[in-house]
Design a protein around this motif. Structure first.
Motif, PDB file in Angstrom:
ATOM      1  N   LEU A 238      -1.349 -19.772  -1.480  1.00  0.00           N
ATOM      2  CA  LEU A 238      -1.865 -20.462  -0.074  1.00  0.00           C
ATOM      3  C   LEU A 238      -1.241 -19.593   1.143  1.00  0.00           C
ATOM      4  CD1 LEU A 238      -3.170 -22.554   1.760  1.00  0.00           C
ATOM      5  CD2 LEU A 238      -1.106 -23.796   1.793  1.00  0.00           C
ATOM      6  N   GLU A 239      -2.035 -18.742   1.768  1.00  0.00           N
ATOM      7  CA  GLU A 239      -1.570 -17.989   2.860  1.00  0.00           C
ATOM      8  C   GLU A 239      -0.691 -16.797   2.276  1.00  0.00           C
ATOM      9  OE1 GLU A 239       0.159 -20.603   5.506  1.00  0.00           O
ATOM     10  OE2 GLU A 239      -1.833 -21.505   6.473  1.00  0.00           O
ATOM     11  N   SER A 240      -0.702 -16.185   1.150  1.00  0.00           N
ATOM     12  CA  SER A 240      -0.216 -15.180   0.488  1.00  0.00           C
ATOM     13  C   SER A 240       1.184 -15.808  -0.138  1.00  0.00           C
ATOM     14  CB  SER A 240      -0.033 -14.021   1.169  1.00  0.00           C
ATOM     15  OG  SER A 240      -1.163 -13.596   1.941  1.00  0.00           O
ATOM     16  N   LYS A 241       1.307 -16.991  -0.052  1.00  0.00           N
ATOM     17  CA  LYS A 241       2.485 -17.508  -0.782  1.00  0.00           C
ATOM     18  C   LYS A 241       2.232 -18.526  -1.909  1.00  0.00           C
ATOM     19  CE  LYS A 241       5.476 -17.377   3.418  1.00  0.00           C
ATOM     20  NZ  LYS A 241       6.596 -18.291   4.074  1.00  0.00           N
ATOM     21  N   LYS A 242       3.120 -18.175  -2.930  1.00  0.00           N
ATOM     22  CA  LYS A 242       2.962 -18.827  -4.228  1.00  0.00           C
ATOM     23  C   LYS A 242       3.158 -20.435  -4.016  1.00  0.00           C
ATOM     24  CE  LYS A 242       4.246 -19.108  -9.092  1.00  0.00           C
ATOM     25  NZ  LYS A 242       5.386 -18.544 -10.102  1.00  0.00           N
ATOM     26  N   LEU A 243       2.179 -21.173  -4.423  1.00  0.00           N
ATOM     27  CA  LEU A 243       2.252 -22.626  -4.512  1.00  0.00           C
ATOM     28  C   LEU A 243       2.181 -23.224  -5.776  1.00  0.00           C
ATOM     29  CD1 LEU A 243       0.336 -25.223  -2.211  1.00  0.00           C
ATOM     30  CD2 LEU A 243      -0.028 -25.334  -4.609  1.00  0.00           C
ATOM     31  N   SER A 271      -2.730 -38.922   4.344  1.00  0.00           N
ATOM     32  CA  SER A 271      -1.558 -38.002   3.625  1.00  0.00           C
ATOM     33  C   SER A 271      -1.869 -37.651   2.423  1.00  0.00           C
ATOM     34  CB  SER A 271      -0.302 -39.247   3.421  1.00  0.00           C
ATOM     35  OG  SER A 271      -0.734 -40.132   2.877  1.00  0.00           O
ATOM     36  N   ARG A 272      -3.005 -37.489   1.849  1.00  0.00           N
ATOM     37  CA  ARG A 272      -3.508 -36.857   0.346  1.00  0.00           C
ATOM     38  C   ARG A 272      -4.190 -35.559   0.649  1.00  0.00           C
ATOM     39  NH1 ARG A 272      -6.780 -41.973  -2.135  1.00  0.00           N
ATOM     40  NH2 ARG A 272      -6.220 -40.545  -4.306  1.00  0.00           N
ATOM     41  N   LEU A 273      -3.935 -34.781  -0.399  1.00  0.00           N
ATOM     42  CA  LEU A 273      -4.366 -33.638  -0.460  1.00  0.00           C
ATOM     43  C   LEU A 273      -5.191 -33.397  -1.714  1.00  0.00           C
ATOM     44  CD1 LEU A 273      -4.014 -30.329   0.796  1.00  0.00           C
ATOM     45  CD2 LEU A 273      -2.357 -30.224  -0.753  1.00  0.00           C
ATOM     46  N   PHE A 301       4.369 -32.547   2.426  1.00  0.00           N
ATOM     47  CA  PHE A 301       4.238 -31.034   2.845  1.00  0.00           C
ATOM     48  C   PHE A 301       3.007 -30.942   4.170  1.00  0.00           C
ATOM     49  CE2 PHE A 301       0.198 -28.019   2.187  1.00  0.00           C
ATOM     50  CZ  PHE A 301       0.729 -26.776   2.416  1.00  0.00           C
ATOM     51  N   LEU A 302       2.191 -31.962   4.145  1.00  0.00           N
ATOM     52  CA  LEU A 302       1.045 -32.235   5.383  1.00  0.00           C
ATOM     53  C   LEU A 302       1.733 -32.432   6.652  1.00  0.00           C
ATOM     54  CD1 LEU A 302      -1.822 -33.872   3.377  1.00  0.00           C
ATOM     55  CD2 LEU A 302      -1.617 -31.526   3.984  1.00  0.00           C
ATOM     56  N   ARG A 303       2.850 -33.054   6.722  1.00  0.00           N
ATOM     57  CA  ARG A 303       3.644 -33.609   7.998  1.00  0.00           C
ATOM     58  C   ARG A 303       4.198 -32.149   8.542  1.00  0.00           C
ATOM     59  NH1 ARG A 303       5.384 -38.189   5.177  1.00  0.00           N
ATOM     60  NH2 ARG A 303       7.417 -37.217   4.664  1.00  0.00           N
ATOM     61  N   GLY A 304       4.453 -31.162   7.575  1.00  0.00           N
ATOM     62  CA  GLY A 304       5.081 -30.073   8.244  1.00  0.00           C
ATOM     63  C   GLY A 304       4.318 -28.798   7.974  1.00  0.00           C
ATOM     64  N   HIS A 305       2.897 -28.810   7.826  1.00  0.00           N
ATOM     65  CA  HIS A 305       2.009 -27.913   7.654  1.00  0.00           C
ATOM     66  C   HIS A 305       0.526 -28.207   7.865  1.00  0.00           C
ATOM     67  CE1 HIS A 305       1.553 -23.966   5.313  1.00  0.00           C
ATOM     68  NE2 HIS A 305       0.006 -24.050   5.649  1.00  0.00           N
ATOM     69  N   ALA A 306      -0.047 -27.716   9.128  1.00  0.00           N
ATOM     70  CA  ALA A 306      -1.233 -28.121   9.481  1.00  0.00           C
ATOM     71  C   ALA A 306      -2.167 -27.330   8.814  1.00  0.00           C
ATOM     72  CB  ALA A 306      -1.549 -27.856  11.080  1.00  0.00           C
ATOM     73  N   LYS A 308      -6.058 -25.834   8.383  1.00  0.00           N
ATOM     74  CA  LYS A 308      -7.177 -25.559   8.998  1.00  0.00           C
ATOM     75  C   LYS A 308      -8.391 -25.928   8.120  1.00  0.00           C
ATOM     76  CE  LYS A 308      -6.155 -21.314   9.791  1.00  0.00           C
ATOM     77  NZ  LYS A 308      -4.932 -21.360   9.033  1.00  0.00           N
ATOM     78  N   PRO A 309      -9.789 -26.117   8.731  1.00  0.00           N
ATOM     79  CA  PRO A 309     -10.817 -26.427   7.703  1.00  0.00           C
ATOM     80  C   PRO A 309     -11.075 -24.984   7.287  1.00  0.00           C
ATOM     81  CG  PRO A 309     -11.089 -27.201  10.049  1.00  0.00           C
ATOM     82  CD  PRO A 309      -9.930 -26.711  10.071  1.00  0.00           C
ATOM     83  N   GLY A 310     -11.611 -25.183   5.964  1.00  0.00           N
ATOM     84  CA  GLY A 310     -11.817 -23.979   5.115  1.00  0.00           C
ATOM     85  C   GLY A 310     -10.622 -23.325   4.650  1.00  0.00           C
ATOM     86  N   ASP A 311      -9.416 -23.767   4.925  1.00  0.00           N
ATOM     87  CA  ASP A 311      -8.260 -23.104   4.113  1.00  0.00           C
ATOM     88  C   ASP A 311      -8.415 -23.225   2.696  1.00  0.00           C
ATOM     89  OD1 ASP A 311      -7.002 -22.276   6.237  1.00  0.00           O
ATOM     90  OD2 ASP A 311      -5.330 -23.879   6.389  1.00  0.00           O
ATOM     91  N   ARG A 312      -7.983 -22.485   1.741  1.00  0.00           N
ATOM     92  CA  ARG A 312      -8.420 -22.609   0.293  1.00  0.00           C
ATOM     93  C   ARG A 312      -7.071 -21.950  -0.282  1.00  0.00           C
ATOM     94  NH1 ARG A 312     -10.735 -18.462  -2.220  1.00  0.00           N
ATOM     95  NH2 ARG A 312     -11.935 -19.854  -3.573  1.00  0.00           N
ATOM     96  N   LEU A 313      -6.986 -22.413  -1.792  1.00  0.00           N
ATOM     97  CA  LEU A 313      -6.052 -21.971  -2.766  1.00  0.00           C
ATOM     98  C   LEU A 313      -6.688 -20.623  -3.258  1.00  0.00           C
ATOM     99  CD1 LEU A 313      -4.343 -25.081  -4.108  1.00  0.00           C
ATOM    100  CD2 LEU A 313      -3.479 -23.895  -2.313  1.00  0.00           C
TER     101      LEU A 313
END
Length: 314
Positions: A238-243, A271-273, A301-306, A308-313
């Motif tokens: 996610l955003e070039s970082k390992k998740l 609060s669900r992803l 995670f969602l509380r500290g990471h906004a 955006k629409p279209g974000d993907r893994l």
């Protein structure tokens, strides 16, 4: 029987203990050398070595065995009735196969001929098998191709991971090895040839086996997550970082399934992803760990990471 035991990880420990309890005489335990592990890179003894030493058994740890003349002379002098191989992690050479009168017996963590290879437990679960088990077999020069002696089955619960199944199969296999030795002595076991046409392969796991492929259906990814615990797990970027997906759940998502999304696309509800997968299916990521960070819930995670629409893994 007078036996030599070859094994390394915790999976092999119950078999060694069970065969000793059954009254068989252990002449020698062979295990892999101590390895450096952990942050301090301290030498760590294999579980089989620790068990053997606690029982007062002689232990050897050859780095190689195929052309090891000292190890060969040692085994030939001992002249065991049988050699037991449980997750030793070494290819057994022909001289060793030919040594004992009852052969080299292996406990394999699958229902052979399915899942021959180094990681049978992991691949069986990753493939969504509802039933797995253990097989005792007489080793030949092939890869888990020898004659089968006994088998025992075990149901796999839909939420079982490899970490859940591993100790269950280890205990089941220990009892089966004792039964196998009894059957060989009494002559009640008739070795069975494997049906090669039904064979499947369970290769050693690599880091890339844990990379989530979101073009697959959600249940396929979930099963691979179950199978590849604790390593290589299930991960993406996610955003070039390992998740790392620490806890996943396949989803009967209702309206989510009707959304027109690209596999790998993330969706937030409260609060669900959720992440879109192949064939219009979805996974819920309940717990995750970003590169260099601690394991947290999706809500945290969602509380500290906004997102955006279209974000993907991936």
């Amino acid at each position: 029987m007078r036996f030599v035991f070859c094994g390394t990880p915790s999976f092999a420990v119950p078999t060694l203990k069970a065969v000793l309890r059954a009254g068989h005489e252990c002449l020698l335990v062979a295990t892999q050398p101590d390895r450096r592990s952990g942050r301090g890179m301290q030498l760590v003894a294999p579980p089989v070595k620790e068990t053997a030493m606690a029982a007062g058994l002689p232990v050897v740890q050859p780095e190689k065995i195929k052309n090891n003349l000292e190890f060969r002379a040692q085994l030939e002098a001992l002249a065991p009735d049988v050699i037991l191989i449980v997750a030793y992690g070494r290819i057994i050479p022909k001289w060793m196969l030919d040594l004992p009168r009852y052969g080299n017996l292996n406990l394999h963590g699958s229902l052979l001929p399915k899942y021959r290879g180094a990681a049978p437990i992991q691949w069986a679960i990753a493939s969504g098998e509802p039933v797995t088990g253990v097989t005792t077999m007489r080793i030949d020069e092939g890869l888990d191709t020898g004659d089968m002696l006994l088998q025992r089955e075990m149901a796999v619960a839909p939420d079982h991971t490899s970490e859940d199944v591993y100790p269950l199969l280890a205990e089941m296999g220990a009892a089966l090895m004792v039964e196998t030795l009894e059957g060989l002595v009494s002559g009640s076991i008739i070795p069975q040839k494997q049906e090669d046409a039904f064979a499947t392969y369970a290769p050693i796991l690599t880091r890339d086996d844990g990379r989530m492929d979101f073009s697959r259906p959600a249940m396929d990814i979930y099963n691979r997550w179950r199978g590849f615990q604790p390593w290589p797990g299930a991960w993406s970027t996610l955003e070039s970082k390992k998740l790392i997906a620490q806890r996943l759940m396949p989803l009967d998502a209702g309206a989510l399934q009707r959304r027109d999304v690209t596999p790998g696309e993330l969706h937030v509800e409260g609060s669900r992803l959720f992440v879109a997968c192949g064939e219009h299916t979805w996974l819920e990521i309940a717990e995750l760990q970003m590169e260099g960070k601690r394991r947290i819930s999706a809500a945290e995670f969602l509380r500290g990471h906004a997102l955006k629409p279209g974000d993907r893994l991936g």
